[in-house]
Design a protein around this motif. Structure first.
Motif, PDB file in Angstrom:
ATOM      1  N   LYS A 197       2.103  -5.390  -7.198  1.00  0.00           N
ATOM      2  CA  LYS A 197       2.567  -4.444  -6.893  1.00  0.00           C
ATOM      3  C   LYS A 197       3.006  -3.304  -8.001  1.00  0.00           C
ATOM      4  O   LYS A 197       3.010  -1.977  -7.390  1.00  0.00           O
ATOM      5  CB  LYS A 197       3.918  -5.159  -6.308  1.00  0.00           C
ATOM      6  N   ALA A 198       3.225  -3.757  -8.922  1.00  0.00           N
ATOM      7  CA  ALA A 198       3.682  -2.728 -10.123  1.00  0.00           C
ATOM      8  C   ALA A 198       2.378  -1.764 -10.180  1.00  0.00           C
ATOM      9  O   ALA A 198       2.662  -0.587 -10.568  1.00  0.00           O
ATOM     10  CB  ALA A 198       3.822  -3.442 -11.333  1.00  0.00           C
ATOM     11  N   MET A 219       0.273  -0.777  -7.833  1.00  0.00           N
ATOM     12  CA  MET A 219       0.425   0.052  -6.763  1.00  0.00           C
ATOM     13  C   MET A 219       1.519   1.117  -6.877  1.00  0.00           C
ATOM     14  O   MET A 219       1.452   2.129  -6.093  1.00  0.00           O
ATOM     15  CB  MET A 219       0.728  -0.779  -5.298  1.00  0.00           C
ATOM     16  N   TYR A 220       2.525   0.920  -7.765  1.00  0.00           N
ATOM     17  CA  TYR A 220       3.440   1.965  -7.886  1.00  0.00           C
ATOM     18  C   TYR A 220       3.053   2.997  -9.109  1.00  0.00           C
ATOM     19  O   TYR A 220       3.717   3.717  -9.418  1.00  0.00           O
ATOM     20  CB  TYR A 220       4.775   1.277  -8.180  1.00  0.00           C
ATOM     21  N   GLN A 257      -3.904   6.666  -4.402  1.00  0.00           N
ATOM     22  CA  GLN A 257      -3.641   5.448  -4.302  1.00  0.00           C
ATOM     23  C   GLN A 257      -5.057   4.320  -4.045  1.00  0.00           C
ATOM     24  O   GLN A 257      -4.959   3.413  -3.143  1.00  0.00           O
ATOM     25  CB  GLN A 257      -2.515   4.731  -3.201  1.00  0.00           C
ATOM     26  N   PHE A 264       9.332   0.665 -10.423  1.00  0.00           N
ATOM     27  CA  PHE A 264       9.518   1.131  -8.915  1.00  0.00           C
ATOM     28  C   PHE A 264      10.305   1.941  -8.418  1.00  0.00           C
ATOM     29  O   PHE A 264      10.193   2.061  -7.299  1.00  0.00           O
ATOM     30  CB  PHE A 264       9.906  -0.632  -8.346  1.00  0.00           C
ATOM     31  N   VAL A 266      12.620   6.293  -3.093  1.00  0.00           N
ATOM     32  CA  VAL A 266      11.721   5.344  -3.472  1.00  0.00           C
ATOM     33  C   VAL A 266      10.621   5.086  -2.288  1.00  0.00           C
ATOM     34  O   VAL A 266      11.194   4.559  -1.248  1.00  0.00           O
ATOM     35  CB  VAL A 266      12.293   4.087  -3.949  1.00  0.00           C
ATOM     36  N   PRO A 267       9.528   5.296  -2.298  1.00  0.00           N
ATOM     37  CA  PRO A 267       8.596   5.004  -1.296  1.00  0.00           C
ATOM     38  C   PRO A 267       8.212   3.661  -1.381  1.00  0.00           C
ATOM     39  O   PRO A 267       8.364   2.935  -2.125  1.00  0.00           O
ATOM     40  CB  PRO A 267       7.464   5.794  -1.561  1.00  0.00           C
ATOM     41  N   ASP A 268       7.576   3.022   0.070  1.00  0.00           N
ATOM     42  CA  ASP A 268       6.893   1.562  -0.069  1.00  0.00           C
ATOM     43  C   ASP A 268       5.557   2.015  -0.304  1.00  0.00           C
ATOM     44  O   ASP A 268       4.748   2.364   0.571  1.00  0.00           O
ATOM     45  CB  ASP A 268       7.402   1.016   1.267  1.00  0.00           C
ATOM     46  N   ARG A 269       4.945   1.706  -1.593  1.00  0.00           N
ATOM     47  CA  ARG A 269       3.424   1.561  -1.917  1.00  0.00           C
ATOM     48  C   ARG A 269       2.945   0.304  -1.840  1.00  0.00           C
ATOM     49  O   ARG A 269       1.953   0.287  -2.106  1.00  0.00           O
ATOM     50  CB  ARG A 269       3.272   2.364  -3.360  1.00  0.00           C
ATOM     51  N   PHE A 270       3.714  -0.760  -1.504  1.00  0.00           N
ATOM     52  CA  PHE A 270       3.227  -1.896  -1.595  1.00  0.00           C
ATOM     53  C   PHE A 270       1.984  -2.104  -0.112  1.00  0.00           C
ATOM     54  O   PHE A 270       2.491  -1.956   0.921  1.00  0.00           O
ATOM     55  CB  PHE A 270       4.180  -3.090  -1.536  1.00  0.00           C
TER      56      PHE A 270
END
Lengths: 169, 169
Positions: free
Chosen positions: A31-32, A34-35, A43, B8, B155-159
């Motif tokens: 996840k890190a 992906m951020y 992305q 994050f 903060v977006p959700d990039r997961f």
């Protein structure tokens, strides 16, 4: 761990304890990645989490700097998709930032990690593509070996004031 | 700030307050770049810290995504030296990790930052080389605009769990 400590004490760790890593930790590390920022926020990354001995042996057989994988309970292949990247050459730039986020996150979680380079060595790219059965448009960029550290490394002095210039070269 | 929070919540910040940035903070940010991993530990980077209006105007004139520089009290050009990099193609990979370290460090220090891409756009590389009077073997990789943030971003959700694979593709 605070950010400064993480930035200035992270080292490449190549020796690991045999104990397993919590899958939740591995997910946090991915996840890190992906951020990380990416060009035009594309992305373009994919991540392959692997532990199988057979895969590790295949990699070690073709990649001369990957021997630490043998002791790593979980490793991650970071890839980019040529169809998702902003434009040619950007996927690698984006995956490099993602890899660095992941190394810092692993360090924060008390894990050791080592960045094993694949890109831009095209022979390695092709060999890893084969091992992981990646689609033609997916490029393996880096491997991250993870594990609880079984070595301690001192913090080096990497500050080089002569590399800082002001206004122009 | 702790590492997870930095990883994050970091966003690209393009609006800045006019107040100046302590030179010690700028040095810490550059140092964070120098502590990034690099292929075979070559540390092939150089950093140019700049504030002059004239330089910012020249960049904005040739780089369509660099308008935020006008409001940035201090910005940094991250470059690599082709004579110092491990091998062709590695300097950019190393500078990307260094740039990411610097963005996280800026965020930790309460600054906003934006990664302005130069490499791999060769027209931009040549134009920036000219503006900063870089030697032939020094390649401008990225610009980092810095400033106290004058915008807040959620903060977006990039997961994206579908981007995680296990063992093979």
């Amino acid at each position: 761990m605070n950010v400064q400590e993480a930035l200035f004490t992270r080292r490449s760790i190549r020796k690991y304890e045999p104990r397993p890593i919590d899958p939740q930790m591995v997910e946090t590390i991915v996840k890190a990645g992906m951020y990380a920022p990416s060009a035009v926020n594309k992305q373009p990354w994919h991540f392959i989490v692997f532990s199988r001995e057979e895969i590790k042996e295949q990699i070690i057989a073709v990649h001369p700097s990957s021997k630490m994988l043998a002791q790593s309970p979980v490793s991650i292949l970071v890839c980019y998709d040529e169809q998702l990247q902003h434009d040619e050459g950007y996927g690698a730039v984006d995956c490099s930032a993602a890899t660095q986020n992941m190394l810092l996150c692993a360090h924060d979680l008390g894990l050791g990690a080592c960045w094993v380079g694949i890109y831009p060595r095209m022979a390695r790219v092709e060999a890893l593509k084969e091992i992981f059965r990646l689609p033609e448009h997916v490029v393996p960029f880096s491997l991250i070996a993870l594990g609880y550290p079984a070595e301690e490394k001192p913090v080096p002095d990497r500050f080089r004031p002569e590399r800082i210039h002001f206004e122009k070269w």
